[in-house]
Design a protein around this motif. Structure first.
Motif, mmCIF file in Angstrom:
data_model
loop_
_atom_site.group_PDB
_atom_site.id
_atom_site.type_symbol
_atom_site.label_atom_id
_atom_site.label_comp_id
_atom_site.label_asym_id
_atom_site.label_seq_id
_atom_site.Cartn_x
_atom_site.Cartn_y
_atom_site.Cartn_z
ATOM 1 N N GLU A 58 0.922 -1.174 0.000
ATOM 2 C CA GLU A 58 0.063 0.061 -0.081
ATOM 3 C C GLU A 58 0.903 1.246 0.002
ATOM 4 O O GLU A 58 0.561 2.252 -0.705
ATOM 5 C CB GLU A 58 -0.867 -0.060 1.166
ATOM 6 C CG GLU A 58 -2.096 0.998 1.259
ATOM 7 C CD GLU A 58 -2.874 1.014 0.197
ATOM 8 O OE1 GLU A 58 -3.560 1.922 -0.264
ATOM 9 O OE2 GLU A 58 -3.301 0.090 -0.433
ATOM 10 N N MET A 59 2.065 1.323 0.633
ATOM 11 C CA MET A 59 2.936 2.434 0.634
ATOM 12 C C MET A 59 3.551 2.654 -0.450
ATOM 13 O O MET A 59 3.851 3.678 -1.023
ATOM 14 C CB MET A 59 3.772 2.176 2.090
ATOM 15 C CG MET A 59 3.447 2.746 3.286
ATOM 16 S SD MET A 59 4.545 2.660 4.680
ATOM 17 C CE MET A 59 4.808 0.995 5.004
ATOM 18 N N VAL A 60 3.958 1.759 -1.279
ATOM 19 C CA VAL A 60 4.609 1.889 -2.661
ATOM 20 C C VAL A 60 3.715 2.241 -3.638
ATOM 21 O O VAL A 60 3.833 3.174 -4.287
ATOM 22 C CB VAL A 60 5.326 0.364 -2.840
ATOM 23 C CG1 VAL A 60 5.662 0.717 -4.365
ATOM 24 C CG2 VAL A 60 6.602 0.220 -2.073
ATOM 25 N N ILE A 64 4.054 5.949 -5.655
ATOM 26 C CA ILE A 64 4.386 5.975 -6.997
ATOM 27 C C ILE A 64 3.100 6.494 -7.833
ATOM 28 O O ILE A 64 3.096 6.643 -8.997
ATOM 29 C CB ILE A 64 4.860 4.728 -7.683
ATOM 30 C CG1 ILE A 64 3.870 3.423 -7.507
ATOM 31 C CG2 ILE A 64 6.058 4.373 -6.989
ATOM 32 C CD1 ILE A 64 4.226 2.288 -8.162
ATOM 33 N N GLU A 65 2.051 6.723 -7.053
ATOM 34 C CA GLU A 65 0.726 7.244 -7.739
ATOM 35 C C GLU A 65 0.863 8.426 -8.409
ATOM 36 O O GLU A 65 1.669 9.245 -8.082
ATOM 37 C CB GLU A 65 -0.386 7.559 -6.588
ATOM 38 C CG GLU A 65 -1.513 7.677 -7.047
ATOM 39 C CD GLU A 65 -2.504 8.012 -5.852
ATOM 40 O OE1 GLU A 65 -3.941 8.150 -6.276
ATOM 41 O OE2 GLU A 65 -2.061 8.008 -4.883
ATOM 42 N N GLY A 66 0.241 8.061 -9.883
ATOM 43 C CA GLY A 66 0.435 9.414 -10.928
ATOM 44 C C GLY A 66 1.686 9.508 -11.646
ATOM 45 O O GLY A 66 1.670 10.378 -12.492
ATOM 46 N N PHE A 70 6.422 4.319 -13.215
ATOM 47 C CA PHE A 70 6.773 3.852 -11.970
ATOM 48 C C PHE A 70 5.545 2.526 -11.690
ATOM 49 O O PHE A 70 4.458 2.893 -11.478
ATOM 50 C CB PHE A 70 6.817 4.649 -10.880
ATOM 51 C CG PHE A 70 7.889 5.597 -11.018
ATOM 52 C CD1 PHE A 70 8.956 5.351 -12.023
ATOM 53 C CD2 PHE A 70 8.259 6.641 -9.848
ATOM 54 C CE1 PHE A 70 9.951 6.490 -12.024
ATOM 55 C CE2 PHE A 70 9.163 7.252 -10.153
ATOM 56 C CZ PHE A 70 10.160 7.467 -11.067
ATOM 57 N N ILE A 71 6.036 1.287 -11.953
ATOM 58 C CA ILE A 71 5.435 0.272 -11.648
ATOM 59 C C ILE A 71 5.856 -0.381 -10.293
ATOM 60 O O ILE A 71 6.780 -0.831 -10.034
ATOM 61 C CB ILE A 71 5.514 -0.739 -12.743
ATOM 62 C CG1 ILE A 71 5.170 0.154 -14.025
ATOM 63 C CG2 ILE A 71 4.474 -1.861 -12.626
ATOM 64 C CD1 ILE A 71 3.841 0.576 -14.574
ATOM 65 N N GLU A 177 3.459 12.639 0.709
ATOM 66 C CA GLU A 177 2.287 13.175 1.750
ATOM 67 C C GLU A 177 1.441 11.754 1.885
ATOM 68 O O GLU A 177 0.875 11.498 2.909
ATOM 69 C CB GLU A 177 1.523 14.394 1.233
ATOM 70 C CG GLU A 177 2.142 15.607 1.735
ATOM 71 C CD GLU A 177 2.334 15.711 3.276
ATOM 72 O OE1 GLU A 177 1.148 16.163 3.638
ATOM 73 O OE2 GLU A 177 3.232 15.358 3.789
ATOM 74 N N GLN A 178 1.205 10.996 0.586
ATOM 75 C CA GLN A 178 0.228 10.085 0.555
ATOM 76 C C GLN A 178 0.663 8.858 1.742
ATOM 77 O O GLN A 178 0.040 8.246 2.289
ATOM 78 C CB GLN A 178 0.081 9.538 -0.579
ATOM 79 C CG GLN A 178 -0.854 10.658 -1.726
ATOM 80 C CD GLN A 178 0.512 10.941 -2.602
ATOM 81 O OE1 GLN A 178 1.484 11.458 -2.163
ATOM 82 N NE2 GLN A 178 0.146 10.697 -3.879
ATOM 83 N N VAL A 179 2.046 8.713 1.606
ATOM 84 C CA VAL A 179 2.461 7.783 2.555
ATOM 85 C C VAL A 179 2.530 8.013 3.756
ATOM 86 O O VAL A 179 2.338 7.445 4.599
ATOM 87 C CB VAL A 179 4.180 7.492 1.901
ATOM 88 C CG1 VAL A 179 4.976 6.556 2.812
ATOM 89 C CG2 VAL A 179 4.160 6.844 0.658
ATOM 90 N N ARG A 180 2.998 9.771 4.171
ATOM 91 C CA ARG A 180 2.903 9.919 5.407
ATOM 92 C C ARG A 180 1.470 9.810 6.361
ATOM 93 O O ARG A 180 1.332 9.357 7.538
ATOM 94 C CB ARG A 180 3.317 11.352 5.489
ATOM 95 C CG ARG A 180 3.199 12.060 6.926
ATOM 96 C CD ARG A 180 3.844 13.448 6.968
ATOM 97 N NE ARG A 180 3.195 14.351 6.305
ATOM 98 C CZ ARG A 180 2.206 14.990 7.016
ATOM 99 N NH1 ARG A 180 1.882 14.845 8.339
ATOM 100 N NH2 ARG A 180 1.180 15.600 6.433
#
Length: 198
Positions: A58-60, A64-66, A70-71, A177-180
Motif C-alpha cells: 500500500e505504501m509503495v 508512485i501514484e500518478g 513507475f510500476i 504526503e500520501q505515504v505519511r
C-alpha cells in the motif's frame, strides 16, 4: 526491446530518496519503466523487523501514484522463502525474454557484489546500475559489467524515518504526503496521533 529498471528493497517505508533514484535512472539510462519490487524476506533482515506485506504494498502504491512509468511489482512477494535476486531475475527473463532488465544498487552494494548469491549467473539476466556518490568511486571487480551513474544524493533512509517516528518526530517531506498520511492513519512504527499535522 523494452528496457526496465528494477529497484528492489524492503520499502519500509518508501521515501523521496527512492523516487529520486528511480527518476534519475529512468532518464539517464533511457528506460521505459522502473519497477519497484518489495522483497518478501530480505536475506539480511530478520522477518520480525519488517512491516506486513500488505502495508508495504500500500505504501509503495501511494508513493508512485500518478507516475505512469513507475510500476509496483509483487513477484518477490509471491514466492516463499528468502528473496534472492538471481531467482527473481531468472524467473523474469523466462517470462519476458524480450525485455532488457537493469537492476539498481546503491554505492554500498557495489563493492559487495561478490558476496551475492550466484552472482556470475545473475549477470546473465541483468545489467547492474551502480549509483555512485559524487566525488567517490567504489572499487568492484565487475565494473566492466555494469553502468555506473552519479546522481544527486538525499541522505534519507527508511531506518532513519522509523527512528524519527519512534521518537515522536515529524517525517513531513521525508516521504510523499500520501505515504505519511497512511503511516499516521495506521500508526505504523510507533506513530501516535499526537504528531499528526506537524
Amino acid at each position: 526491446m523494452r528496457k526496465i529498471g528494477i529497484l528492489g528493497g524492503t520499502f519500509d517505508p518508501p521515501h523521496i530518496g527512492h523516487l529520486l533514484i528511480a527518476q534519475e535512472v529512468l532518464e539517464q539510462c533511457k528506460l521505459d519503466e522502473i519497477w519497484f519490487m518489495p522483497a518478501n524476506i530480505p536475506p539480511h533482515k530478520k522477518t520480525n523487523d519488517v512491516s506486513s506485506i500488505n502495508d508495504r504494498i500500500e505504501m509503495v502504491t501511494k508513493a508512485i501514484e500518478g507516475k505512469e512509468q513507475f510500476i509496483l511489482s509483487t513477484v518477490e512477494l509471491e514466492r516463499n522463502g528468502p528473496s534472492y535476486t538471481v531467482d527473481t531475475l531468472k524467473e523474469l527473463k523466462t517470462k519476458l525474454p524480450d525485455v532488457e532488465f537493469y537492476f539498481i544498487i546503491g554505492g554500498d552494494m557495489i563493492e559487495q557484489l561478490h558476496t551475492w548469491e550466484r552472482i556470475d549467473e545473475l549477470f546473465e539476466y541483468v545489467t547492474f546500475v551502480g549509483l555512485q556518490r559524487p566525488g567517490y568511486s567504489q572499487p568492484t571487480m565487475y565494473e566492466d559489467k555494469m553502468k555506473l551513474l552519479t546522481i544527486p544524493q538525499v541522505d534519507i533512509s527508511s531506518t532513519d524515518i522509523r527512528e524519527r517516528l519512534k521518537k515522536g518526530r515529524s517525517i513531513r517531506y521525508f516521504v510523499p504526503e500520501q505515504v505519511r498520511h497512511f503511516i499516521e492513519e495506521r500508526e505504523l512504527y510507533g506513530t501516535s496521533a499526537s504528531i499528526r499535522n506537524r
